[in-house]
Design an enzyme around this catalytic site. Sequence first.
Site, PDB file in Angstrom:
ATOM      1  N   LYS A 181      37.708  37.189  56.287  1.00  0.00           N
ATOM      2  CA  LYS A 181      36.498  37.736  55.634  1.00  0.00           C
ATOM      3  C   LYS A 181      35.938  36.709  54.888  1.00  0.00           C
ATOM      4  O   LYS A 181      36.035  36.615  53.662  1.00  0.00           O
ATOM      5  CB  LYS A 181      36.849  38.921  54.664  1.00  0.00           C
ATOM      6  N   GLY A 189      38.542  32.771  45.442  1.00  0.00           N
ATOM      7  CA  GLY A 189      37.269  33.019  44.774  1.00  0.00           C
ATOM      8  C   GLY A 189      37.693  33.448  43.242  1.00  0.00           C
ATOM      9  O   GLY A 189      38.219  32.570  42.471  1.00  0.00           O
ATOM     10  N   SER A 190      36.681  34.291  42.796  1.00  0.00           N
ATOM     11  CA  SER A 190      36.528  34.349  41.507  1.00  0.00           C
ATOM     12  C   SER A 190      37.701  35.250  40.746  1.00  0.00           C
ATOM     13  O   SER A 190      38.261  35.992  41.460  1.00  0.00           O
ATOM     14  CB  SER A 190      35.358  34.882  40.703  1.00  0.00           C
ATOM     15  N   GLU A 201      43.778  31.826  44.639  1.00  0.00           N
ATOM     16  CA  GLU A 201      43.383  30.542  44.317  1.00  0.00           C
ATOM     17  C   GLU A 201      42.122  30.937  43.559  1.00  0.00           C
ATOM     18  O   GLU A 201      41.114  31.126  44.237  1.00  0.00           O
ATOM     19  CB  GLU A 201      43.079  29.755  45.614  1.00  0.00           C
ATOM     20  N   CYS A 232      36.273  24.321  42.729  1.00  0.00           N
ATOM     21  CA  CYS A 232      37.205  24.872  41.806  1.00  0.00           C
ATOM     22  C   CYS A 232      38.165  23.836  40.940  1.00  0.00           C
ATOM     23  O   CYS A 232      38.371  24.001  39.805  1.00  0.00           O
ATOM     24  CB  CYS A 232      38.395  25.756  42.523  1.00  0.00           C
ATOM     25  N   GLU A 259      34.061  29.032  33.427  1.00  0.00           N
ATOM     26  CA  GLU A 259      33.645  27.978  34.561  1.00  0.00           C
ATOM     27  C   GLU A 259      32.185  28.137  34.787  1.00  0.00           C
ATOM     28  O   GLU A 259      31.582  29.192  34.833  1.00  0.00           O
ATOM     29  CB  GLU A 259      34.427  28.524  35.731  1.00  0.00           C
TER      30      GLU A 259
END
Length: 491
Positions: free
Chosen positions: A184, A237-238, A260, A294, A395
């Site tokens: 996805k 992602g977040s 991650e 990242c 971030e």
Amino acid sequence: MGTAVTIPTIQPGKLWIAGKSVPSATGKDIDVINPATGATFARVERGEAADVDRAVQAARRAFESGPWPKMSASERSKILWRIGELVDKHRDELALLESLNAGKTLKGAQRGDMKPAADIFYYYAGWARHTHGEVIPVDGPFLNYTLREPVGVVGMVTAWNYPMLLAAWKVAPALATGCTCVLKPSELTPLTTLRLAELSAEAGVPEGVINVVTGYGPEAGEALARHMDVDKIAFTGSIRTARALLKASGESNLKRLSLELGGKSPNIIFPDADLDAALPAAFWAIYANKGEVCSAGSRLLLHKDIHDQFLERLVAKSKKMVVGNPLDPKTEMGPQISQTQLDRILGYIHSGVEEGARLECGGERDTEGEKAKGFFCKPTVFAGVKPGMKIAQEEIFGPVLAAVKFSDEAEAVAIANSTVYGLVSAVWTRYLGRAHRLAREIKAGVVWVNTYNGFDSAAPFGGVKQSGFGREMGAHALESYTQVKSVWIAI
Ligand code: NAD
């Protein structure tokens, strides 16, 4: 934005299920935007729960009764190698798609995205034949050995900053170990993941082994995370989405997760360092891929003795940076991914000013000429940043650097470890002892010494603390796509 590059006509992207391009159940679609112009340049299907279910069923069939998990390791290895070759062969086309869709410079997409994406398939082609169990000396008249088996159906949910590469980091080890998968991709950047599935089929991956459902996170992503027949989710992602995935796993079948997530990585420069090497490294640590990385070196920790001169040189270099059309070979930095992301970045810049940090350059949207149509941000440096400020803690995921002054090694370590993140870090010093001390003391999944952004398919990558868990690349990634079975034989 004049350019010699021919822009391809993109066919509407269908879902990829059981080896075929198929429409979604509802027929709804999603616009795919070019962030350099703000214009829609492609459309993909808006997959939902029913589509995810079809894809998971295809992956389950391929896992339980298809040829893939039972195929000889040497055959699987050859197919993985062929995927690598096809990614290489189509490198220019894939890089152009990624550049148009994610605002990356074309040369950056070729070298930084497609080259390592091909390489990860070559690398795991080798591992397909080296993944095995062990014989364990146990008491009594028994032979005990282990089988290292694939976890099963893996759902892969990825971010928009390195669409192809993040997918490849997951697909390659999953395939090497005999898993099947449902991808996805981010709704913002779905195109290269669909191409990866097509190229994999061309390389000989049997139907159902790789499936792609494009769609939104709370619809397609959530359905995958809650599906009872998915054994694992590999996510990039977040933190916010990671929490939703953990909850979904807890409320469904306790599927395992590898996460991650983000970073607020410290790049620490000591006075004894080679400053001429540290300067361009610090520059690209924050501006590579327009700060949407990242592993961005978004906190520059400068020792007080070199603080002023280093900062001055960095700011001068930042002011000269070429921001513009990602397809132009002279461009060093393209647009941010979306209006939303640009607004988020500008919000952080505003907060930095409000909290009393000193804006040295940039600090605003870049609207010069044709750039007014896209989502461009000027390279931005803040000095006088205190470790507790929002711009030093959160971030930003944009070209915004927070420079923090420190006095000694202990203070540098304390500042480095003062956020919820722990993805990567870097230390610049000529003192061997200091380098090794900091490598131990910094809480991060990666420590670079006298370099930045070193990546290799063989070297593990991943975070500690709220930067996630599990590792991508290297031998360590295989652990999260396999499980160990203990076999006892009375002899
Ligand atoms: P995001 O979490 O918003 O989205 C990531 C993916 O999750 C997308 O595919 C999205 O559609 C999906 N998603 C969103 N909500 C969901 C839900 N409720 N259930 C299931 N799926 C859902 O992140 P993003 O904005 O795409 O990416 C930026 C983040 O990714 C940053 O924090 C960045 O640091 C991180 N990142 C980490 C790495 C790494 O390797 N550590 C690499 C790249 C990006």
